[in-house]
Design a protein around this motif. Structure first.
Motif, mmCIF file in Angstrom:
data_model
loop_
_atom_site.group_PDB
_atom_site.id
_atom_site.type_symbol
_atom_site.label_atom_id
_atom_site.label_comp_id
_atom_site.label_asym_id
_atom_site.label_seq_id
_atom_site.Cartn_x
_atom_site.Cartn_y
_atom_site.Cartn_z
ATOM 1 N N GLN A 47 0.847 -1.208 0.000
ATOM 2 C CA GLN A 47 0.000 0.000 0.000
ATOM 3 C C GLN A 47 0.881 1.258 0.000
ATOM 4 O O GLN A 47 0.647 2.197 -0.751
ATOM 5 N N ASP A 48 1.920 1.259 0.847
ATOM 6 C CA ASP A 48 2.799 2.439 0.946
ATOM 7 C C ASP A 48 3.487 2.707 -0.394
ATOM 8 O O ASP A 48 3.523 3.843 -0.885
ATOM 9 N N LEU A 49 4.055 1.639 -0.984
ATOM 10 C CA LEU A 49 4.790 1.810 -2.254
ATOM 11 C C LEU A 49 3.837 2.225 -3.362
ATOM 12 O O LEU A 49 4.181 3.046 -4.226
ATOM 13 N N SER A 50 2.619 1.688 -3.328
ATOM 14 C CA SER A 50 1.688 2.013 -4.412
ATOM 15 C C SER A 50 1.278 3.477 -4.346
ATOM 16 O O SER A 50 1.091 4.124 -5.379
ATOM 17 N N TYR A 51 1.165 4.033 -3.132
ATOM 18 C CA TYR A 51 0.804 5.457 -3.033
ATOM 19 C C TYR A 51 1.911 6.360 -3.579
ATOM 20 O O TYR A 51 1.635 7.442 -4.103
ATOM 21 N N VAL A 52 3.164 5.935 -3.475
ATOM 22 C CA VAL A 52 4.258 6.722 -4.064
ATOM 23 C C VAL A 52 4.062 6.764 -5.586
ATOM 24 O O VAL A 52 4.178 7.827 -6.223
ATOM 25 N N GLU A 53 3.698 5.630 -6.153
ATOM 26 C CA GLU A 53 3.498 5.575 -7.612
ATOM 27 C C GLU A 53 2.266 6.388 -8.019
ATOM 28 O O GLU A 53 2.279 7.093 -9.030
#
Ligand code: NAI
Ligand SMILES: O=Cc1ccc(S(=O)(=O)O)cc1
Length: 482
Positions: free
Chosen positions: A331-337
């Motif tokens: 979830q965290d990494l996807s929000y960066v994208e």
């Protein structure tokens, strides 16, 4: 490997199955096996609590005080050991975890005192010759549903007031981190409180949590966790007439004004955005910075972030531990994208990394991310990420900063960094949040004063401090003919 059972009616009771509790700093480290109950375990726990309620609800305040004080003392005496377990299962650093355990002990001691302070009112009636007394009574069996980010403090701040005011408890801790709640249950069990007054049922939210929420003999539900689950619980409780209290998400703004002390603003932003891996409902995630200080602030914050050591929660020198789970990391990494795709610029961090000690152990480590040139309408500024990810919004002046800070569906905590008394005072009055911080991180709250928010962040009476009695008691008005 030791199996940790549920506590039902004073007995350690196996669940239908068990589940491993895994260390997010070292995925090869299984801390223990924990019971996974089902709806029949909830039925048994609620029946035990219901049977225990008549005696416990009228038990002496000295006995309740002594039990809570004893529980608090044991937690405090074992804070290093319990803090190590907490760091191992949740991933916050050892010092943070020991601090959380100490908070749990202090909460029990505070509510031991509250047993002795419970007061009523005596008033004359508007009708001559009649006296009126207003008293508070316990509400019955309360169901407590807790999240993974504070595995002992949140259980403590729901259990302690519930017991102090004479209620019986069934608690369902987060299935990701059952170890700290189990250790707390063991301490409560050995404190000498009667069987059935306190029950622990571990297992899946959809099974145990839902069975508690649906149970006709549960009078009230206190929940901390995600907005989606919280709203579903509120609907079910309203339908069945249960009292309900929800603590949910945040998208907490940190305003930084041109007149701020730059070093102080950078430090408090780094602390509240990234420490505890950003996994605090009070963490800042939106940095709202006025025009003139913006370049220096972004530069200095990046320099501060470069010094943050990410790694094993229990290793010396670690500033930030791992993300709690694979799902949360994704979830965290996807929000960066998502933020990049919407036009924000990734200034630093934002990817999965190895532990700073070079241990080679596999964990959910993420370099804290700073996104700049973001705008208020981007998803990164509207949705809760719940990880070490912050975005910066550039504004012209205080008025715009306040408007952007309040432009959110949430309202838990809000901070301002300024040397202006005028702006600090105005912000304290006009920030639409339950908690406001001036020249302090948005995260970092006391245990003896109310905690909670507005808008989509919270629902129902406040938790903590003497305000906790609003949820855990019901008011009775008695009229007596003199
Ligand atoms: N405000 C806060 O303090 C917290 C917010 N969160 C947010 O929630 C997101 C997801 O985290 P989760 O642990 O999955 O939160 P969640 O809301 O699913 O879980 C919180 C608690 O509710 C239980 N639960 C789950 N489904 C349930 C249901 N249908 N009925 C009753 N109880 C149920 C869980 O087992 C856990 O004990 C995070 O990414 C974060 O955004 C998570 C933890 C704490
Ligand atoms: O929910 C428990 C909780 C929440 C926030 C904090 S703090 O803001 O990090 O102090 C502590 C406990």
């Amino acid at each position: 490997m030791t199996t940790h059972n549920n506590l039902i009616n004073g007995s350690w009771t196996p669940g239908k199955t068990t589940s491993p509790n895994t260390n997010p700093s070292d995925l090869s480290d299984v801390i223990g096996q924990y019971a996974q109950g089902d709806a029949s375990d909830v039925d048994a726990a609620v029946a035990a609590a219901t049977a225990a309620f008549p005696a416990w609800s009228v038990s002496g305040i000295q006995a309740r005080h002594d039990a809570l004080d004893k529980i608090g003392n044991e937690i405090l005496a074992r804070k290093e050991e319990l803090g190590d377990l907490l760091a191992r299962e949740e991933g916050k650093t050892r010092p943070e975890a020991i601090g959380e355990v100490a908070r749990a002990g202090q909460i029990f001691k505070f509510f031991a005192g509250e047993c002795l302070r419970l007061a009523g009112e005596s008033l004359p009636s508007v009708r001559p010759g009649i006296g009126v007394e207003i008293t508070r009574e316990p509400i019955g069996v309360v169901g407590l549903i807790t999240p993974w980010n504070f595995p002992i403090a949140i259980p403590a701040w729901k259990i302690a007031p519930a017991l102090a005011f004479g209620n019986c408890v069934v608690i369902k801790p987060a299935d990701l981190v059952p170890g700290s709640a189990w250790a707390l249950a063991d301490i409560i069990h050995r404190s000498g409180i009667p069987a059935g007054v306190f029950n622990l049922v571990m297992g899946r939210g959809r099974i145990i949590g839902d069975a508690l929420v649906q149970h006709p003999d549960v009078a009230a539900i206190s929940f901390t966790g995600s907005v989606g689950v919280g709203r579903g619980i509120a609907e079910a409780c309203v339908k069945s007439g249960k009292k309900v209290q929800l603590e949910m998400g945040g998208k907490n703004p940190q305003v930084v004004l041109d007149d701020a002390d730059l070093a102080q603003a950078v430090e408090l932003s780094a602390q509240s955005c990234f420490y505890s891996t950003g996994q605090r409902c009070t963490a800042s995630s939106r940095l709202i910075v006025t025009d003139k200080i913006y370049p220096a602030f972004v530069q200095a914050l990046q320099e501060r972030m470069a010094k943050i050591k990410v790694g094993d929660a229990r290793a010396a020198g670690t500033d930030i531990g791992p993300v709690v789970s694979q799902a949360q990391l994704e979830q965290d990494l996807s929000y960066v994208e998502i933020a990049k795709a919407e036009g924000a610029v990734l200034a630093t961090g934002g990817s999965r990394i190895a532990c700073h000690t070079g241990s080679g152990k596999e964990g959910f480590f993420m370099q804290p991310a700073l996104l700049v040139d973001s705008t208020p309408q981007m998803r990164i500024n509207r949705e809760e990420v719940f990880g070490p990810v912050a975005s910066v919004i550039r504004v012209q002046d205080y008025e715009e900063a306040l408007a952007v800070a309040n432009d959110t569906a949430f309202g838990l905590s809000a901070g301002i960094a300024t040397t202006s008394l005028k702006y600090a005072s105005h912000f304290k009055r006009h920030a639409q949040a339950g908690m406001v911080m001036v020249n302090l991180p948005t995260a970092g709250v006391d245990y003896h004063v109310p905690f909670g928010g507005r808008k989509g962040s919270s629902y129902g009476p406040r938790e903590q401090g003497r305000y906790a009695q609003e949820f855990y008691t019901t008011v009775k008005t008695a009229y007596t003919l003199a």
